[in-house]
Scaffold this motif. Structure first.
Motif, PDB file in Angstrom:
ATOM      1  N   LEU A 200      -6.553   4.776   7.293  1.00 44.35           N
ATOM      2  CA  LEU A 200      -7.192   4.427   6.022  1.00 44.35           C
ATOM      3  C   LEU A 200      -6.191   3.771   5.076  1.00 44.35           C
ATOM      4  O   LEU A 200      -6.524   2.802   4.373  1.00 44.35           O
ATOM      5  N   GLU A 201      -4.970   4.294   5.049  1.00 45.93           N
ATOM      6  CA  GLU A 201      -3.924   3.688   4.218  1.00 45.93           C
ATOM      7  C   GLU A 201      -3.613   2.270   4.693  1.00 45.93           C
ATOM      8  O   GLU A 201      -3.394   1.366   3.883  1.00 45.93           O
ATOM      9  N   TRP A 202      -3.582   2.092   6.017  1.00 47.69           N
ATOM     10  CA  TRP A 202      -3.335   0.772   6.598  1.00 47.69           C
ATOM     11  C   TRP A 202      -4.414  -0.208   6.142  1.00 47.69           C
ATOM     12  O   TRP A 202      -4.119  -1.346   5.770  1.00 47.69           O
ATOM     13  N   LEU A 203      -5.647   0.242   6.169  1.00 48.54           N
ATOM     14  CA  LEU A 203      -6.757  -0.635   5.758  1.00 48.54           C
ATOM     15  C   LEU A 203      -6.661  -0.987   4.279  1.00 48.54           C
ATOM     16  O   LEU A 203      -6.924  -2.130   3.890  1.00 48.54           O
ATOM     17  N   ASP A 204      -6.282  -0.018   3.435  1.00 49.55           N
ATOM     18  CA  ASP A 204      -6.120  -0.306   2.008  1.00 49.55           C
ATOM     19  C   ASP A 204      -5.038  -1.361   1.783  1.00 49.55           C
ATOM     20  O   ASP A 204      -5.119  -2.152   0.840  1.00 49.55           O
ATOM     21  N   GLU A 205      -4.015  -1.383   2.649  1.00 53.04           N
ATOM     22  CA  GLU A 205      -2.923  -2.346   2.506  1.00 53.04           C
ATOM     23  C   GLU A 205      -3.285  -3.724   3.039  1.00 53.04           C
ATOM     24  O   GLU A 205      -2.783  -4.739   2.556  1.00 53.04           O
ATOM     25  N   HIS A 206      -4.159  -3.782   4.060  1.00 56.80           N
ATOM     26  CA  HIS A 206      -4.343  -5.032   4.796  1.00 56.80           C
ATOM     27  C   HIS A 206      -5.703  -5.701   4.625  1.00 56.80           C
ATOM     28  O   HIS A 206      -5.892  -6.824   5.105  1.00 56.80           O
ATOM     29  N   ILE A 207      -6.649  -5.034   3.990  1.00 57.85           N
ATOM     30  CA  ILE A 207      -7.951  -5.680   3.742  1.00 57.85           C
ATOM     31  C   ILE A 207      -8.080  -5.952   2.253  1.00 57.85           C
ATOM     32  O   ILE A 207      -7.944  -5.053   1.417  1.00 57.85           O
ATOM     33  N   ASN A 208      -8.340  -7.180   1.933  1.00 63.13           N
ATOM     34  CA  ASN A 208      -8.444  -7.599   0.536  1.00 63.13           C
ATOM     35  C   ASN A 208      -9.814  -7.210  -0.025  1.00 63.13           C
ATOM     36  O   ASN A 208     -10.816  -7.853   0.262  1.00 63.13           O
ATOM     37  N   VAL A 209      -9.836  -6.123  -0.803  1.00 62.59           N
ATOM     38  CA  VAL A 209     -11.092  -5.682  -1.439  1.00 62.59           C
ATOM     39  C   VAL A 209     -10.940  -5.699  -2.964  1.00 62.59           C
ATOM     40  O   VAL A 209     -11.653  -4.988  -3.669  1.00 62.59           O
ATOM     41  N   ARG A 210      -9.992  -6.499  -3.425  1.00 68.62           N
ATOM     42  CA  ARG A 210      -9.776  -6.568  -4.878  1.00 68.62           C
ATOM     43  C   ARG A 210     -11.036  -7.057  -5.587  1.00 68.62           C
ATOM     44  O   ARG A 210     -11.717  -7.968  -5.123  1.00 68.62           O
TER      45      ARG A 210
END
Length: 323
Positions: A200-210
């Motif tokens: 989940l942390e990896w996804l927060d770092e690598h998927i742009n959901v800004r």
């Protein structure tokens, strides 16, 4: 009976001798790596804790366990009978809960030492002197606690087989084996939770959901903590490559210019700048239906359709199992 007793002796001696060697190897971690790094102040306290975890707690428990085994063997030799070692396990297995936090955190911070070795010749020298080649020997030593518990299980199970069921020791060994299995389950459960959080942390770092107020490592509205259930690549009818992440509350579909594989999380060390863009806004599962594609005629077909609201989207996976 004599043959069975000899086999019991052999198994007990194997437990005792391998415990001695195990402790000797664990101490190498502290003596050859941790102490030099600490004494020369080459790593901060936080970095040392991240790298060596609670290895000294494990050594402390296992030294006491080994001493208890040694006493049992000495008593048995003096009285000329088969050692009864179940009580040593029963006394010290509860104290081996220290393994849970160690093994569950073992995969964390693996990049730390590799990065430090590359940037510091002094650190690289410590790791080269400590083993046969840089960090290989060190990482081999670090894995020993993870391997020790399953070995206990195998050896105790083998010992039960050669212990007469009329002896009290037989029931005690059965209890010992249950305690070992429960400890292994606790370790695996905690390790699984840690790995899920890391993803989940990896996804927060690598998927742009800004800009949409969405975090992967967070709570859902109705399902408790968000959990990643499945993930994998697929393509649109047009041939465009996408990647899907199915959670307990949401489906997230992303796109990237990089080659997408099933083992996406293992790409982290070499893809620090890997970024995904949302293909669509995260889709709540309650608004989603999944059906076999209309043109699909066999179970080996890789096509499927997502129905989101009133719209239908046809995709294809790389294999039927992934679909």
């Amino acid at each position: 009976m004599a043959t069975k007793n000899k086999t019991r002796f052999d198994i007990i001696n194997e437990i005792h001798q391998t415990e001695k060697n195990y402790i000797k190897n664990l101490k190498l971690i502290v003596e050859n790596y941790k102490n030099p790094l600490e004494q020369r102040k080459l790593l901060s306290v936080i970095e040392l804790d991240a790298l060596f975890l609670n290895i000294e707690d494990i050594i402390s428990v296992n030294v006491r366990f080994y001493n208890s085994l040694s006493r049992k063997l000495d008593e048995a030799r003096q009285n000329d009978h088969v050692p009864k070692i179940s009580q040593s396990f029963i006394d010290y297995l509860p104290k081996m809960q220290t393994y849970v936090s160690y093994v569950s955190s073992l995969n964390q911070n693996l990049d730390l030492i590799n990065e430090k070795i590359k940037t510091s010749q002094e650190i690289a020298t410590i790791f080269k002197n400590g083993g046969s080649s840089t960090d290989f020997f060190f990482n081999k030593l670090r894995l020993l606690p993870m391997q020790r518990l399953p070995l206990y299980s195998l050896l105790v199970e083998k010992l039960i087989k050669y212990t007469p069921d009329i002896e009290e020791e037989y029931q005690n060994l059965k209890m010992t084996h249950r305690l070992i299995v429960d400890l292994i389950k606790s370790v695996n459960s905690e390790r699984g939770k840690k790995e899920d959080l890391e993803k989940l942390e990896w996804l927060d770092e690598h998927i742009n959901v800004r800009g949409i107020g969405f975090k992967f490592k967070s709570s859902t509205n109705m399902m408790g903590s968000r959990k990643l259930c499945y993930y994998g690549p697929f393509v649109k009818e047009s041939g465009k490559e996408l990647y899907g992440f199915l959670f307990n509350d949401t489906l997230v579909i992303v796109e990237s210019n990089d080659i997408l594989t099933n083992e996406i999380f293992k790409a982290k060390p070499n893809h620090k700048t890997l970024q995904f863009q949302l293909y669509k806004q995260p889709i709540l599962l309650e608004n989603l239906s999944l059906v076999q594609a209309k043109q699909s005629t066999t179970t080996s077909d890789c096509s499927f359709q997502l129905i989101i609201g009133e719209k239908e989207y046809t995709f294809k996976t790389t294999n039927p199992a992934l679909r």
